[in-house]
Design an enzyme around this catalytic site. Structure first.
Site, short mmCIF file in Angstrom:
data_model
loop_
_atom_site.label_atom_id
_atom_site.label_comp_id
_atom_site.label_asym_id
_atom_site.label_seq_id
_atom_site.Cartn_x
_atom_site.Cartn_y
_atom_site.Cartn_z
N ILE A 173 -42.28 1.47 -15.54
CA ILE A 173 -41.14 0.60 -15.28
C ILE A 173 -41.37 -0.80 -15.85
O ILE A 173 -40.44 -1.58 -16.01
CB ILE A 173 -40.87 0.55 -13.75
CG1 ILE A 173 -39.55 -0.12 -13.40
CG2 ILE A 173 -42.00 -0.12 -12.99
CD1 ILE A 173 -38.35 0.65 -13.82
N TYR B 224 -47.43 -5.88 -0.04
CA TYR B 224 -46.38 -4.88 -0.30
C TYR B 224 -45.03 -5.38 0.24
O TYR B 224 -44.02 -5.34 -0.47
CB TYR B 224 -46.76 -3.55 0.36
CG TYR B 224 -45.65 -2.52 0.34
CD1 TYR B 224 -45.27 -1.90 -0.83
CD2 TYR B 224 -44.97 -2.18 1.52
CE1 TYR B 224 -44.24 -0.96 -0.86
CE2 TYR B 224 -43.95 -1.25 1.50
CZ TYR B 224 -43.59 -0.64 0.32
OH TYR B 224 -42.56 0.28 0.30
N ASN C 52 -44.56 7.00 -14.07
CA ASN C 52 -45.84 6.87 -14.79
C ASN C 52 -46.95 7.73 -14.17
O ASN C 52 -48.10 7.58 -14.52
CB ASN C 52 -46.29 5.40 -14.84
CG ASN C 52 -46.76 4.91 -13.48
OD1 ASN C 52 -46.46 5.53 -12.47
ND2 ASN C 52 -47.49 3.80 -13.44
N SER D 72 -37.67 -1.91 1.86
CA SER D 72 -38.51 -1.38 2.94
C SER D 72 -38.40 -2.22 4.21
O SER D 72 -38.21 -3.44 4.16
CB SER D 72 -39.96 -1.39 2.45
OG SER D 72 -40.84 -1.20 3.52
N GLN E 13 -36.59 3.73 -7.56
CA GLN E 13 -37.57 4.07 -6.53
C GLN E 13 -39.00 3.76 -6.98
O GLN E 13 -39.92 3.79 -6.16
CB GLN E 13 -37.50 5.58 -6.18
CG GLN E 13 -36.10 6.10 -5.95
CD GLN E 13 -35.43 5.49 -4.73
OE1 GLN E 13 -35.98 5.51 -3.65
NE2 GLN E 13 -34.24 4.93 -4.92
N ILE F 192 -55.50 8.63 15.83
CA ILE F 192 -54.54 7.52 15.88
C ILE F 192 -55.26 6.22 15.53
O ILE F 192 -56.32 5.94 16.09
CB ILE F 192 -53.95 7.43 17.31
CG1 ILE F 192 -53.09 8.67 17.57
CG2 ILE F 192 -53.15 6.15 17.51
CD1 ILE F 192 -52.72 8.86 19.03
N1 LIG Z 1 -41.73 6.68 2.00
C1 LIG Z 1 -41.42 5.67 2.81
O1 LIG Z 1 -41.58 5.75 4.03
C2 LIG Z 1 -40.84 4.40 2.24
C3 LIG Z 1 -40.47 3.40 3.16
C4 LIG Z 1 -39.93 2.22 2.67
C5 LIG Z 1 -39.73 2.05 1.30
N2 LIG Z 1 -40.11 3.03 0.44
C6 LIG Z 1 -39.88 2.80 -1.00
O2 LIG Z 1 -39.23 3.93 -1.52
C7 LIG Z 1 -39.64 4.16 -2.86
C8 LIG Z 1 -40.19 5.57 -3.01
O3 LIG Z 1 -41.31 5.72 -2.14
P1 LIG Z 1 -42.06 7.12 -1.98
O4 LIG Z 1 -42.47 7.26 -0.59
O5 LIG Z 1 -41.26 8.20 -2.62
O6 LIG Z 1 -43.39 6.82 -2.83
P2 LIG Z 1 -44.05 7.66 -4.01
O7 LIG Z 1 -45.34 6.96 -4.31
O8 LIG Z 1 -44.08 9.09 -3.67
O9 LIG Z 1 -43.03 7.45 -5.21
C9 LIG Z 1 -43.07 6.35 -6.08
C10 LIG Z 1 -43.14 6.88 -7.50
O10 LIG Z 1 -43.11 5.76 -8.39
C11 LIG Z 1 -44.02 6.02 -9.43
N3 LIG Z 1 -44.47 4.75 -9.98
C12 LIG Z 1 -45.35 3.86 -9.45
N4 LIG Z 1 -45.53 2.84 -10.29
C13 LIG Z 1 -44.74 3.08 -11.36
C14 LIG Z 1 -44.53 2.39 -12.58
N5 LIG Z 1 -45.17 1.25 -12.87
N6 LIG Z 1 -43.67 2.93 -13.47
C15 LIG Z 1 -43.03 4.10 -13.21
N7 LIG Z 1 -43.22 4.80 -12.09
C16 LIG Z 1 -44.06 4.29 -11.17
C17 LIG Z 1 -45.17 6.79 -8.80
O11 LIG Z 1 -45.89 7.55 -9.78
C18 LIG Z 1 -44.43 7.65 -7.79
O12 LIG Z 1 -44.16 8.94 -8.32
C19 LIG Z 1 -40.66 3.07 -3.19
O13 LIG Z 1 -39.99 2.02 -3.84
C20 LIG Z 1 -41.15 2.64 -1.82
O14 LIG Z 1 -41.60 1.29 -1.86
C21 LIG Z 1 -40.66 4.20 0.88
#
Ligand SMILES: NC(=O)c1ccc[n+]([C@@H]2O[C@H](COP(=O)([O-])OP(=O)(O)OC[C@H]3O[C@@H](n4cnc5c(N)ncnc54)[C@H](O)[C@@H]3O)[C@@H](O)[C@H]2O)c1
Length: 328
Positions: free
Chosen positions: A67, A154, A32, A130, A86, A210
């Site tokens: 989603i 979260y 989105n 996570s 994701q 930091i």
């Molecule tokens: N990056 C990290 O360190 C990390 C650590 C633990 C868990 N995660 C999990 O991994 C996944 C990806 O994280 P990321 O770092 O790539 O974050 P990100 O924000 O770059 O990617 C998430 C994507 O989901 C999309 N999104 C958000 N709400 C939405 C909705 N309602 N419908 C459709 N799309 C939607 C956003 O536009 C975004 O492009 C997430 O589920 C996050 O919780 C990430």
């Protein structure tokens, strides 16, 4: 194979979409374009995956939608063999500001997806969870049996979503796997994280800042390691119903990370300290033996190598990626 990547315009989803498209799979991305950070970065994620599809002769389709949209999700899941989920409102701080929105996207959105997957008998749903589910360490490193006491909305939302995935496996036989990621970093990562802030400041000749005293520890996991374990789940069906830690080879404190980045860019810079941020976990450290036993998961990129590769990438892409350059 037909692969649906939700949140596929984001950091991790973008890498997964690019990888699967580059392997010649037919990839559909649902995102989105949440304006949580610069949308130009998401455009680059889309472009990378599109280019990979073109080079490999696969297909890539981008659907701009949420989603939480039941009809749209049902439609897309109906055409998918495997789903990589994701999509989420990532980030602890955002969840402290807007807990209801985080619940809607992360919990209701996951439920919408799992229901559609159940209706359409998809071969597998791989869900991004996570390390935030753990919250307060009773011992370290965290194994998957460690109590879960999230310290942010979260973390609660991720815990609920991964538990729904597990229960959908147990109750309905839907093949699901949840991966608990530990602080993922790499090219095109979300900005405003410790890693990007340190690199950006140092490249501009400013001391890295930091939050807190810098003794917080993290497993920094390079995105290629995350990509590899996700890719393996396309082939390997031995982890159904499981929840697995996906961490890195090393656990380091934030001050050491700042020093590693600083030493790579400009060793003459001092470090700066400011107030800690709300909702941040003190320590995260993964015991990855379960993912190793079930999937042979072995992170390959250590922190110094990963930081150095990331800084090289950052320098080469600074013009469009770095907020200080973009907004100047
Ligand atoms: N990056 C990290 O360190 C990390 C650590 C633990 C868990 N995660 C999990 O991994 C996944 C990806 O994280 P990321 O770092 O790539 O974050 P990100 O924000 O770059 O990617 C998430 C994507 O989901 C999309 N999104 C958000 N709400 C939405 C909705 N309602 N419908 C459709 N799309 C939607 C956003 O536009 C975004 O492009 C997430 O589920 C996050 O919780 C990430």
């Amino acid at each position: 194979m037909q692969i649906l990547v939700t949140g596929g315009a984001g950091f991790i989803g973008g890498h997964l979409a690019e990888h699967f498209a580059g392997e010649g799979h037919d990839v559909v991305v649902l995102d989105n374009f949440e304006p949580y950070y610069d949308l130009g970065i998401k455009d680059r994620n889309v472009e990378a995956a599109r280019n990979a599809a073109e080079a490999a002769g696969g297909s890539y389709e981008l659907v701009d939608g949420s989603i939480t949209d039941e009809e749209q999700v049902d439609d897309l899941v109906a055409g998918a063999d495997v789903v990589y989920h994701q999509a989420a409102q990532a980030g602890v701080r955002k969840s402290v500001e807007q807990p209801e929105k985080v619940n809607e996207y992360n919990v209701d959105g996951t439920m919408t997806l799992l229901e559609a997957a159940r209706r359409h008998d998809v071969e597998r749903v791989v869900l991004a969870s996570s390390s935030s589910v753990y919250g307060k360490p009773e011992y370290l490193p965290y194994d998957e049996d460690h109590p879960t006491t999230p310290v942010s909305p979260y973390g609660v939302s991720k815990l609920a979503s991964e538990q729904y995935a597990r229960v959908y496996n147990e109750v309905y036989g839907l093949p699901t796997v949840a991966l608990r990621y530990f602080t993922v970093y790499g090219p095109r990562m979300r900005p405003n994280m410790a890693m990007t802030n340190f690199v950006s400041r140092c490249l501009h000749g400013e001391p890295p800042v930091i939050y807190g005293d810098g003794t917080q520890t993290r497993d920094f996991t390079y995105v290629d390691d995350v990509k590899r374990v996700n890719a393996q789940l396309l082939e390997d069906d031995s982890a159904d119903g499981e929840i697995l830690n996906v961490g890195s080879t090393d656990n380091i404190d934030i001050q050491t990370l700042a020093e590693v980045v600083r030493d790579e860019i400009d060793p003459s810079l001092e470090l700066e300290y400011t107030d800690p941020r709300e909702g941040d976990a003190e320590h995260t450290h993964a015991d990855i033996s379960k993912a190793n036993e079930l999937l042979g998961y072995e992170p390959a990129v250590d922190i110094r190598q990963g930081v150095s590769t990331f800084i090289d990438w950052y320098r080469a892409n600074q013009e469009w990626y770095d907020p200080l350059v973009r907004n100047s």
